[in-house]
Every structure is written in structure tokens, then in C-alpha cells.
Design a protein around this motif. Structure first.
Motif, mmCIF file in Angstrom:
data_model
loop_
_atom_site.group_PDB
_atom_site.id
_atom_site.type_symbol
_atom_site.label_atom_id
_atom_site.label_comp_id
_atom_site.label_asym_id
_atom_site.label_seq_id
_atom_site.Cartn_x
_atom_site.Cartn_y
_atom_site.Cartn_z
ATOM 1 N N ARG A 90 -11.963 -11.164 0.883
ATOM 2 C CA ARG A 90 -11.663 -10.175 -0.167
ATOM 3 C C ARG A 90 -10.298 -10.471 -0.807
ATOM 4 O O ARG A 90 -10.094 -10.258 -1.997
ATOM 5 C CB ARG A 90 -11.697 -8.761 0.427
ATOM 6 C CG ARG A 90 -11.692 -7.679 -0.628
ATOM 7 C CD ARG A 90 -11.953 -6.310 -0.046
ATOM 8 N NE ARG A 90 -10.898 -5.888 0.858
ATOM 9 C CZ ARG A 90 -10.975 -4.805 1.624
ATOM 10 N NH1 ARG A 90 -12.054 -4.051 1.603
ATOM 11 N NH2 ARG A 90 -9.972 -4.472 2.424
ATOM 12 N N LYS A 193 -8.314 -5.712 -4.704
ATOM 13 C CA LYS A 193 -7.293 -4.885 -4.034
ATOM 14 C C LYS A 193 -5.934 -5.275 -4.614
ATOM 15 O O LYS A 193 -5.149 -5.991 -3.990
ATOM 16 C CB LYS A 193 -7.378 -5.093 -2.517
ATOM 17 C CG LYS A 193 -6.730 -3.957 -1.729
ATOM 18 C CD LYS A 193 -7.165 -3.994 -0.284
ATOM 19 C CE LYS A 193 -6.319 -3.101 0.598
ATOM 20 N NZ LYS A 193 -6.433 -1.673 0.336
ATOM 21 N N TYR A 198 -3.581 0.978 -7.444
ATOM 22 C CA TYR A 198 -2.951 2.000 -6.602
ATOM 23 C C TYR A 198 -1.910 2.769 -7.405
ATOM 24 O O TYR A 198 -1.730 3.979 -7.222
ATOM 25 C CB TYR A 198 -2.390 1.353 -5.322
ATOM 26 C CG TYR A 198 -3.540 0.799 -4.507
ATOM 27 C CD1 TYR A 198 -4.133 1.550 -3.510
ATOM 28 C CD2 TYR A 198 -4.108 -0.442 -4.814
ATOM 29 C CE1 TYR A 198 -5.244 1.081 -2.816
ATOM 30 C CE2 TYR A 198 -5.215 -0.928 -4.142
ATOM 31 C CZ TYR A 198 -5.789 -0.164 -3.143
ATOM 32 O OH TYR A 198 -6.889 -0.619 -2.470
ATOM 33 N N GLU A 229 -14.825 6.731 -5.476
ATOM 34 C CA GLU A 229 -14.139 6.553 -4.182
ATOM 35 C C GLU A 229 -13.347 7.783 -3.788
ATOM 36 O O GLU A 229 -13.092 8.669 -4.596
ATOM 37 C CB GLU A 229 -13.150 5.383 -4.277
ATOM 38 C CG GLU A 229 -13.825 4.056 -4.417
ATOM 39 C CD GLU A 229 -12.905 2.918 -4.020
ATOM 40 O OE1 GLU A 229 -12.825 2.628 -2.827
ATOM 41 O OE2 GLU A 229 -12.287 2.334 -4.921
ATOM 42 N N SER A 254 -15.574 -1.859 0.749
ATOM 43 C CA SER A 254 -14.939 -1.547 2.037
ATOM 44 C C SER A 254 -15.640 -2.289 3.178
ATOM 45 O O SER A 254 -16.871 -2.260 3.297
ATOM 46 C CB SER A 254 -15.023 -0.041 2.267
ATOM 47 O OG SER A 254 -14.987 0.265 3.636
ATOM 48 N N THR A 256 -15.190 -1.474 6.297
ATOM 49 C CA THR A 256 -15.631 -0.404 7.212
ATOM 50 C C THR A 256 -17.010 0.106 6.777
ATOM 51 O O THR A 256 -17.921 0.261 7.601
ATOM 52 C CB THR A 256 -14.621 0.765 7.188
ATOM 53 O OG1 THR A 256 -13.305 0.235 7.297
ATOM 54 C CG2 THR A 256 -14.877 1.758 8.295
ATOM 55 N N THR A 292 -10.323 1.195 6.700
ATOM 56 C CA THR A 292 -9.511 0.762 7.837
ATOM 57 C C THR A 292 -8.538 1.861 8.247
ATOM 58 O O THR A 292 -8.364 2.157 9.429
ATOM 59 C CB THR A 292 -8.717 -0.502 7.446
ATOM 60 O OG1 THR A 292 -9.662 -1.504 7.117
ATOM 61 C CG2 THR A 292 -7.826 -0.982 8.568
HETATM 62 C C1 LIG Z 1 -9.455 1.776 -2.794
HETATM 63 C C2 LIG Z 1 -9.942 1.511 -1.419
HETATM 64 N N1 LIG Z 1 -11.237 1.742 -1.137
HETATM 65 C C3 LIG Z 1 -11.744 1.519 0.091
HETATM 66 C C4 LIG Z 1 -10.943 1.044 1.114
HETATM 67 C C5 LIG Z 1 -11.534 0.788 2.473
HETATM 68 O O1 LIG Z 1 -11.710 -0.577 2.684
HETATM 69 P P1 LIG Z 1 -11.712 -1.176 4.155
HETATM 70 O O2 LIG Z 1 -12.795 -0.504 4.902
HETATM 71 O O3 LIG Z 1 -11.997 -2.621 3.966
HETATM 72 O O4 LIG Z 1 -10.374 -0.900 4.722
HETATM 73 C C6 LIG Z 1 -9.594 0.786 0.871
HETATM 74 C C7 LIG Z 1 -8.740 0.239 1.917
HETATM 75 O O5 LIG Z 1 -8.570 -0.965 1.974
HETATM 76 C C8 LIG Z 1 -9.079 1.024 -0.421
HETATM 77 O O6 LIG Z 1 -7.793 0.816 -0.696
#
Ligand SMILES: Cc1ncc(COP(=O)(O)O)c(C=O)c1O
Length: 351
Positions: A90, A193, A198, A229, A254, A256, A292
């Protein structure tokens, strides 16, 4: 040139069970620079600072990406990474998205393992609910004044012990539907990301907090009809024994969530990725945020003030049975007491 401002952390002063999700100075970080079309060898630093060129593209044009993952100290004392390769891939996807040099998978792995090993005294003990958060970071460090990609990039990995992202832990949180700001545009950078997403999300987070909620729910930017989200986490809902999660071109994929889809399938629950209409919120049996940092955070209430609606879940104040089952299995794999049949974890040899 830069002064170290944070003091050396005394371990006896850390209350592992009460750690917030925040920054705590650790001993070392690792760094590599991409220049002349090649990555330099990793360097170890004990400084929390980086000297940055005043015209670095990361500062001016948001050429920046990061990752978030954790090292977990298990019941057996061993330290595990969870699906690091997905974070590495990612990270490459994000780098590509904003025209940065990609960090090779092997360099990513070497850097995270080294950062964890060098800071092993900061890996929280088992049973405290805390873990060692790993933050890989990549930015354009080369100088440009016109809007174009840099020719130099800096890759850093630092770590920090953290507690739960939502102070409620595995207890229901309140979420606010945000309609007056967007996290990501339909064909924008939502799947990457990158820092800009953010920055764009901070207005929504502030609005959610000001209304007494734990986090924002972002809708699709185009017509605000679908769920995107939950802050820094994906959204999922259980309806008619189906684990349902948004399909959208502006959300982060994600790791997770991807894992929960597999685990739901394993326990005989149907799974579906599809656009989820806001109008459906009424009909869901369980809803949650996953990531996470959030792990699984059950959602007890969703407030849509502009539409004058409040959706309530977890009527007895407790997470629903499917969320509990998924949470226990996921956390069990991460902490090493549930069999890891997919080989998702990697044990880090600390010595
Ligand atoms: C915007 C956003 N969505 C979803 C997630 C969850 O992703 P992950 O399960 O890979 O941590 C995150 C965290 O990384 C995030 O910043």
C-alpha cells in the motif's frame, strides 16, 4: 542544529495500560534517502528531527505518504508483525499515486524490523491493550519550486508505544455524519495514504468532537448518499448475517477490513463489498469502525444532525455478537493465541 527536546523516557514512568494513541519518544529511528535513482543504505538515528530543504516538495506540494502498523507482544512473549507486506504494498501504491519513488518491499521490511528491534524496550507487555505502533514515512525531500515531482526522497521509520485509538476501547462510540466537508474527491487521492487526505479530514474530525462524538463519518463527496469511511478507519455493518462494507473509489483499502472479510467468511458469515446508502443505516444490526489503530471499534450511535436523525445500535451498551467474535479472532491472531492459518503474522527475533 536541532535540539533534542524530549527527555529520555524512563520506563518505570510508563503506565502501559493507560497509554493514549499518541507520540512517545523512543530511542532510535531508521532512515534512507533516494537520490541519483537509488536508495541509500539504512541509517540509524537517535534524533527526532530531520534537516529539510526549504523547497522540499513534501513541504510545498504534499508529496508525502505514510503507513501505520503495529508490533504486538504475544501471550507467549514473542513479538509479531501483522501482514506487513500489505502495508509495504500500500505504501508503494501511495507513493505511485503522488509520483514519488517507491520503497522496495525488502527495504521496507528491513526498516520496520530494525526500528522495532532497536526500540524493543518500548514494546508494551502483553495484556495491557497497548502495542508498538510503527510509522513508515516517505516524502519528497528534493527542492523544486514549480509543481513537479522531486528527484530526492526521504524514507523514515519511527515507532511509538500506543494505547487504543478511541478512548472507549472495545466499547461503543458515537459518530457524527459530516456533510459540510469532504475527506477525498471522487477521482482524487482517497485510496492513497497521503498527508493531504488527513489535512482535509481535520475539519470533519473537529466538527465531530465539538458535537460530543468520537469521530466523523465521511460520505461520498459527489452526492453524499453513500458511506465512505469513519475517520481513520473503514466502516462495516452486519445485516442479515452479512458482513457489509463500502465499495468506494475514495477510501483507503484497510488491511484490517480485508482480514475481517476473510475471518467473517471463515465463521460462515456472508460478506459483501458494495455501496452502502446512508438510508440503510436504519436497518443495520451491528456497525463498527475497523483499522490498525481502531482494531474493531463498535459504533453505538450515529448522529446525522443535518437530517435530524440519530441511529442507535448496541442497545444494551455492548458490542454485537458478530463484532465480538471477529474482534476476538483478529486480536487472538495478532497476539499469537489463535492459530494463524493464513500466515499473516511474522515473529521478530529480538536478539
Ligand atoms: C483513512 C483510513 N481508513 C482506513 C484505515 C484502516 O486501515 P488499516 O486497517 O490498514 O490500518 C486507516 C488507517 O490506516 C486510515 O487512515
Amino acid at each position: 542544529m536541532f535540539q533534542q527536546t524530549s527527555k529520555i523516557v524512563e520506563m518505570e514512568n510508563i503506565d502501559w495500560g493507560k497509554l493514549p494513541f499518541g507520540y512517545l519518544k523512543t530511542d532510535f529511528n531508521v532512515r534512507s534517502v533516494f537520490k541519483n535513482d537509488a536508495w541509500c543504505q539504512l541509517e540509524v538515528s537517535d534524533s527526532e528531527y530531520i534537516p529539510v530543504h526549504i523547497a522540499a516538495t513534501g513541504l510545498h506540494y504534499g508529496q508525502e505518504a505514510f503507513e501505520g502498523m503495529k508490533a504486538y507482544r504475544g501471550k507467549d512473549g514473542k513479538v509479531r508483525l501483522f501482514r506487513w507486506i500489505e502495508n509495504a504494498k500500500r505504501f508503494q501504491h501511495s507513493a505511485k499515486g503522488v509520483f514519488m519513488a517507491e520503497v522496495p518491499l525488502e527495504l521496507f521490511h528491513e526498516a520496520i524490523v530494525k526500528a522495532v528491534k532497536l526500540n524493543k524496550r518500548f514494546i508494551p507487555p502483553y495484556g495491557t491493550g497497548a502495542a508498538l505502533y510503527i510509522r513508515p514515512l516517505l516524502f519528497g525531500s528534493g527542492a523544486e519550486v514549480g509543481v513537479k515531482p522531486a528527484s530526492e526522497y526521504t524514507f523514515i521509520v519511527f515507532v511509538s508505544p500506543v494505547g487504543p485509538y478511541f478512548k472507549e476501547g472495545f466499547n461503543p462510540v458515537k459518530i457524527a455524519v459530516i456533510r459540510d466537508s469532504d475527506r477525498a474527491a471522487p477521482l482524487g487521492t482517497g485510496t492513497f495514504k497521503v498527508g493531504g487526505n488527513y489535512a482535509a479530514s481535520m475539519r470533519g474530525i473537529a466538527k465531530a468532537h465539538n458535537s460530543g462524538c468520537g469521530g466523523p463519518m465521511y460520505l461520498n463527496a459527489k452526492d453524499k448518499l453513500y458511506v465512505d469511511e469513519i475517520g481513520s478507519a473503514n466502516f462495516f455493518a452486519i445485516i442479515n448475517n452479512t458482513y457489509t462494507t463500502p465499495k468506494s473509489e475514495s477510501i483507503l483499502q484497510s488491511i484490517t477490513n480485508m482480514s475481517l472479510i476473510q475471518l467473517a467468511d471463515d465463521i460462515g458469515i456472508k460478506t459483501e463489498r458494495r455501496p452502502i446508502a446512508v438510508d440503510e443505516l436504519e436497518s443495520f444490526e451491528e456497525v463498527g469502525a475497523c483499522g490498525t489503530a481502531a482494531i474493531i471499534t463498535p459504533i453505538g450511535e450515529i448522529n446525522d444532525t443535518e437530517k435530524n436523525k440519530v441511529y442507535r445500535y448496541c442497545k444494551d451498551g455492548k458490542p454485537g455478537p458478530i463484532s465480538v467474535k471477529l474482534y476476538n479472532t483478529l486480536v487472538g491472531i495478532q497476539y499469537g493465541y489463535v492459530p494463524d492459518k493464513y500466515g499473516w503474522t511474522e515473529i521478530i527475533e529480538l536478539n
